[in-house]
Each structure stands twice: as C-alpha cells, then as structure tokens.
Design a protein around this motif. Structure first.
Motif, PDB file in Angstrom:
ATOM      1  N   GLU A  38       0.842  -1.178   0.000  1.00  0.00           N
ATOM      2  CA  GLU A  38       0.000   0.000   0.000  1.00  0.00           C
ATOM      3  C   GLU A  38       0.884   1.237   0.000  1.00  0.00           C
ATOM      4  O   GLU A  38       1.960   1.239   0.565  1.00  0.00           O
ATOM      5  N   ALA A  39       0.432   2.301  -0.617  1.00  0.00           N
ATOM      6  CA  ALA A  39       1.134   3.574  -0.582  1.00  0.00           C
ATOM      7  C   ALA A  39       0.129   4.656  -0.234  1.00  0.00           C
ATOM      8  O   ALA A  39      -1.024   4.597  -0.630  1.00  0.00           O
ATOM      9  N   GLU A  40       0.579   5.628   0.497  1.00  0.00           N
ATOM     10  CA  GLU A  40      -0.294   6.722   0.854  1.00  0.00           C
ATOM     11  C   GLU A  40       0.553   7.948   1.137  1.00  0.00           C
ATOM     12  O   GLU A  40       1.752   7.863   1.310  1.00  0.00           O
ATOM     13  N   GLU A  41      -0.079   9.088   1.165  1.00  0.00           N
ATOM     14  CA  GLU A  41       0.609  10.314   1.528  1.00  0.00           C
ATOM     15  C   GLU A  41      -0.107  10.898   2.720  1.00  0.00           C
ATOM     16  O   GLU A  41      -1.325  11.023   2.728  1.00  0.00           O
ATOM     17  N   ASP A  42       0.640  11.227   3.775  1.00  0.00           N
ATOM     18  CA  ASP A  42       0.045  11.714   5.003  1.00  0.00           C
ATOM     19  C   ASP A  42       0.868  12.885   5.510  1.00  0.00           C
ATOM     20  O   ASP A  42       2.050  12.734   5.791  1.00  0.00           O
ATOM     21  N   ALA A  43       0.250  14.036   5.633  1.00  0.00           N
ATOM     22  CA  ALA A  43       0.890  15.242   6.171  1.00  0.00           C
ATOM     23  C   ALA A  43       2.196  15.544   5.448  1.00  0.00           C
ATOM     24  O   ALA A  43       3.197  15.857   6.067  1.00  0.00           O
ATOM     25  N   GLY A  44       2.213  15.427   4.138  1.00  0.00           N
ATOM     26  CA  GLY A  44       3.408  15.739   3.363  1.00  0.00           C
ATOM     27  C   GLY A  44       4.428  14.623   3.310  1.00  0.00           C
ATOM     28  O   GLY A  44       5.398  14.712   2.582  1.00  0.00           O
ATOM     29  N   ARG A 119      17.037   7.220 -11.589  1.00  0.00           N
ATOM     30  CA  ARG A 119      15.728   7.340 -10.935  1.00  0.00           C
ATOM     31  C   ARG A 119      15.328   5.996 -10.340  1.00  0.00           C
ATOM     32  O   ARG A 119      15.317   4.995 -11.035  1.00  0.00           O
ATOM     33  N   LEU A 120      14.961   6.007  -9.059  1.00  0.00           N
ATOM     34  CA  LEU A 120      14.461   4.819  -8.377  1.00  0.00           C
ATOM     35  C   LEU A 120      13.214   5.242  -7.620  1.00  0.00           C
ATOM     36  O   LEU A 120      13.229   6.250  -6.911  1.00  0.00           O
ATOM     37  N   SER A 121      12.133   4.492  -7.791  1.00  0.00           N
ATOM     38  CA  SER A 121      10.915   4.800  -7.036  1.00  0.00           C
ATOM     39  C   SER A 121      10.322   3.522  -6.456  1.00  0.00           C
ATOM     40  O   SER A 121      10.427   2.445  -7.033  1.00  0.00           O
ATOM     41  N   ILE A 122       9.734   3.704  -5.282  1.00  0.00           N
ATOM     42  CA  ILE A 122       9.008   2.639  -4.582  1.00  0.00           C
ATOM     43  C   ILE A 122       7.654   3.245  -4.260  1.00  0.00           C
ATOM     44  O   ILE A 122       7.540   4.076  -3.362  1.00  0.00           O
ATOM     45  N   GLY A 123       6.633   2.889  -5.026  1.00  0.00           N
ATOM     46  CA  GLY A 123       5.345   3.552  -4.865  1.00  0.00           C
ATOM     47  C   GLY A 123       5.512   5.029  -5.164  1.00  0.00           C
ATOM     48  O   GLY A 123       6.069   5.410  -6.181  1.00  0.00           O
ATOM     49  N   ASP A 124       5.075   5.884  -4.233  1.00  0.00           N
ATOM     50  CA  ASP A 124       5.209   7.337  -4.394  1.00  0.00           C
ATOM     51  C   ASP A 124       6.547   7.869  -3.887  1.00  0.00           C
ATOM     52  O   ASP A 124       6.821   9.063  -4.007  1.00  0.00           O
ATOM     53  N   ILE A 125       7.360   7.021  -3.293  1.00  0.00           N
ATOM     54  CA  ILE A 125       8.668   7.437  -2.780  1.00  0.00           C
ATOM     55  C   ILE A 125       9.647   7.445  -3.952  1.00  0.00           C
ATOM     56  O   ILE A 125       9.753   6.474  -4.690  1.00  0.00           O
ATOM     57  N   ARG A 126      10.364   8.574  -4.109  1.00  0.00           N
ATOM     58  CA  ARG A 126      11.247   8.734  -5.261  1.00  0.00           C
ATOM     59  C   ARG A 126      12.648   9.173  -4.838  1.00  0.00           C
ATOM     60  O   ARG A 126      12.798   9.983  -3.923  1.00  0.00           O
ATOM     61  N   PHE A 127      13.626   8.621  -5.555  1.00  0.00           N
ATOM     62  CA  PHE A 127      15.021   8.971  -5.330  1.00  0.00           C
ATOM     63  C   PHE A 127      15.685   9.241  -6.678  1.00  0.00           C
ATOM     64  O   PHE A 127      15.273   8.683  -7.696  1.00  0.00           O
ATOM     65  N   THR A 128      16.726  10.060  -6.656  1.00  0.00           N
ATOM     66  CA  THR A 128      17.552  10.258  -7.844  1.00  0.00           C
ATOM     67  C   THR A 128      19.000   9.995  -7.462  1.00  0.00           C
ATOM     68  O   THR A 128      19.391  10.112  -6.298  1.00  0.00           O
ATOM     69  N   ASN A 129      19.784   9.623  -8.458  1.00  0.00           N
ATOM     70  CA  ASN A 129      21.226   9.383  -8.281  1.00  0.00           C
ATOM     71  C   ASN A 129      21.529   8.465  -7.094  1.00  0.00           C
ATOM     72  O   ASN A 129      22.201   8.852  -6.147  1.00  0.00           O
ATOM     73  N   GLY A 161       5.009  -8.054  10.544  1.00  0.00           N
ATOM     74  CA  GLY A 161       5.136  -8.547   9.171  1.00  0.00           C
ATOM     75  C   GLY A 161       4.985  -7.476   8.101  1.00  0.00           C
ATOM     76  O   GLY A 161       4.792  -7.796   6.942  1.00  0.00           O
ATOM     77  N   THR A 162       5.095  -6.196   8.483  1.00  0.00           N
ATOM     78  CA  THR A 162       4.995  -5.111   7.519  1.00  0.00           C
ATOM     79  C   THR A 162       6.188  -4.186   7.660  1.00  0.00           C
ATOM     80  O   THR A 162       6.545  -3.775   8.763  1.00  0.00           O
ATOM     81  N   LEU A 163       6.794  -3.854   6.528  1.00  0.00           N
ATOM     82  CA  LEU A 163       7.884  -2.892   6.487  1.00  0.00           C
ATOM     83  C   LEU A 163       7.282  -1.560   6.036  1.00  0.00           C
ATOM     84  O   LEU A 163       6.629  -1.503   4.997  1.00  0.00           O
ATOM     85  N   VAL A 164       7.462  -0.523   6.830  1.00  0.00           N
ATOM     86  CA  VAL A 164       6.923   0.788   6.524  1.00  0.00           C
ATOM     87  C   VAL A 164       8.071   1.714   6.169  1.00  0.00           C
ATOM     88  O   VAL A 164       9.015   1.878   6.952  1.00  0.00           O
ATOM     89  N   LEU A 165       8.004   2.300   4.972  1.00  0.00           N
ATOM     90  CA  LEU A 165       9.014   3.248   4.487  1.00  0.00           C
ATOM     91  C   LEU A 165       8.396   4.641   4.531  1.00  0.00           C
ATOM     92  O   LEU A 165       7.283   4.845   4.038  1.00  0.00           O
ATOM     93  N   ILE A 166       9.122   5.597   5.107  1.00  0.00           N
ATOM     94  CA  ILE A 166       8.610   6.971   5.210  1.00  0.00           C
ATOM     95  C   ILE A 166       9.651   7.923   4.657  1.00  0.00           C
ATOM     96  O   ILE A 166      10.801   7.937   5.128  1.00  0.00           O
ATOM     97  N   GLN A 167       9.221   8.743   3.708  1.00  0.00           N
ATOM     98  CA  GLN A 167      10.129   9.729   3.114  1.00  0.00           C
ATOM     99  C   GLN A 167       9.658  11.123   3.484  1.00  0.00           C
ATOM    100  O   GLN A 167       8.485  11.427   3.461  1.00  0.00           O
TER     101      GLN A 167
END
Length: 167
Positions: A38-44, A119-129, A161-167
C-alpha cells in the motif's frame, strides 16, 4: 458433548477462510481494499508499506530508470546491488575493467562495479542518483535494495510482518 465437538471441528475447518470472507465483504460494502503493498501520503510524508512474503522476506516493487523490478530488501547490504544483465536492461553499461571492487557475498568473494541509478521509485517514494553496486550475474541471486536507499528515507520500521518506508 458430541454437539460441542462437531461445532469445534466446523469452526477449525472454516477458520482459514474467514480472512478472505471478511475482505470480500468489505470490498462489497465499498470499504478500503487490502493489498500486500500500500502507498499513501500523510501530512506531506510519502509512506509505503510492504508486507512480508511467506518466507518472511520483504520484496519492494520498484521502478529503476522507469523499468519495473522487484528488489529484495536487505538491511545487511551497504549498497543496492544489481546483477549485470539487469543493470544493462535499465541503461547501465559497464566495461570488464569496472569490476575492480572486492565484495564478500554469501557465495564468496567476487568483484563489483560501482555505478548509480538515475531514478528509483518505490510507490510514491522517489530517489535520484542512487549509488549501486553491479555484480556479475552468477555472483548475485536476487537484486537487493540496500542501505544506500534505506538511509535516504526519513524513517523505516518493521512490525507485525509489515515494512513501513517513510520519506
């Protein structure tokens, strides 16, 4: 007494089907659909959740330079690591002389080449270089999402059993 035994046996037999029945009932009522990712955006913040697979591993569904690739999350890997054939598929081409960095893997010592993913993205999480390590195909079983990505997150956490990534 037999009546209670029969009821108990019926309950035990139906127990594995209850989560699926509840999920389908929630969908029919217009509730939130449950998925393994699942992906979501919360408070920026950009938040992405990954459920563990049956072996307890976390597989991140990523996009590398626009191409979909499943990466095994490995907190023991300093860098994100890709086999050479996958690196070439996403536009990273290396010479044989680039494989000059000695690397210890589960399969023994080998040589890797340093590079980066635009460019690497995981759901809405994005990275460059993103710094990566490219290994010869026979030296790496699965492509790995290592700390070169995880350290760029604001936070990551694993529980239930869930890994949560926050950017």
């Amino acid at each position: 007494m037999w009546r209670f035994m029969v009821i108990l046996l019926v309950c035990v037999a139906l127990a594995p089907f209850v989560p699926g029945l509840i999920e389908s009932r929630l969908k029919s009522l217009g509730g939130h659909e449950t998925s393994s990712v699942e992906a979501e955006e919360d408070a920026g913040e950009r938040i992405h959740r990954i459920s563990s697979d049956p072996q307890g591993h976390f597989i991140a569904e990523t996009r590398l330079n626009g191409r979909f690739v499943d990466l095994l999350v490995d907190t023991g890997a300093t860098l994100t690591a890709l086999p050479r054939s996958l690196a070439e598929d996403i536009g990273i081409f290396l010479d044989e002389s680039d494989f000059k960095y000695p690397i210890r893997t589960a399969n023994g010592t080998t040589f890797g080449a340093k590079s980066s993913i635009d460019r690497l993205s995981i759901g809405d999480i994005r990275f460059t270089n993103v710094n990566i390590l490219v290994l010869k195909d026979q030296s790496l079983g699965n492509p790995l999402l290592g700390m070169s990505v995880l350290n760029r997150l604001r936070k990551f956490d694993m529980s239930d059993g869930t890994l949560v990534l926050i950017q």
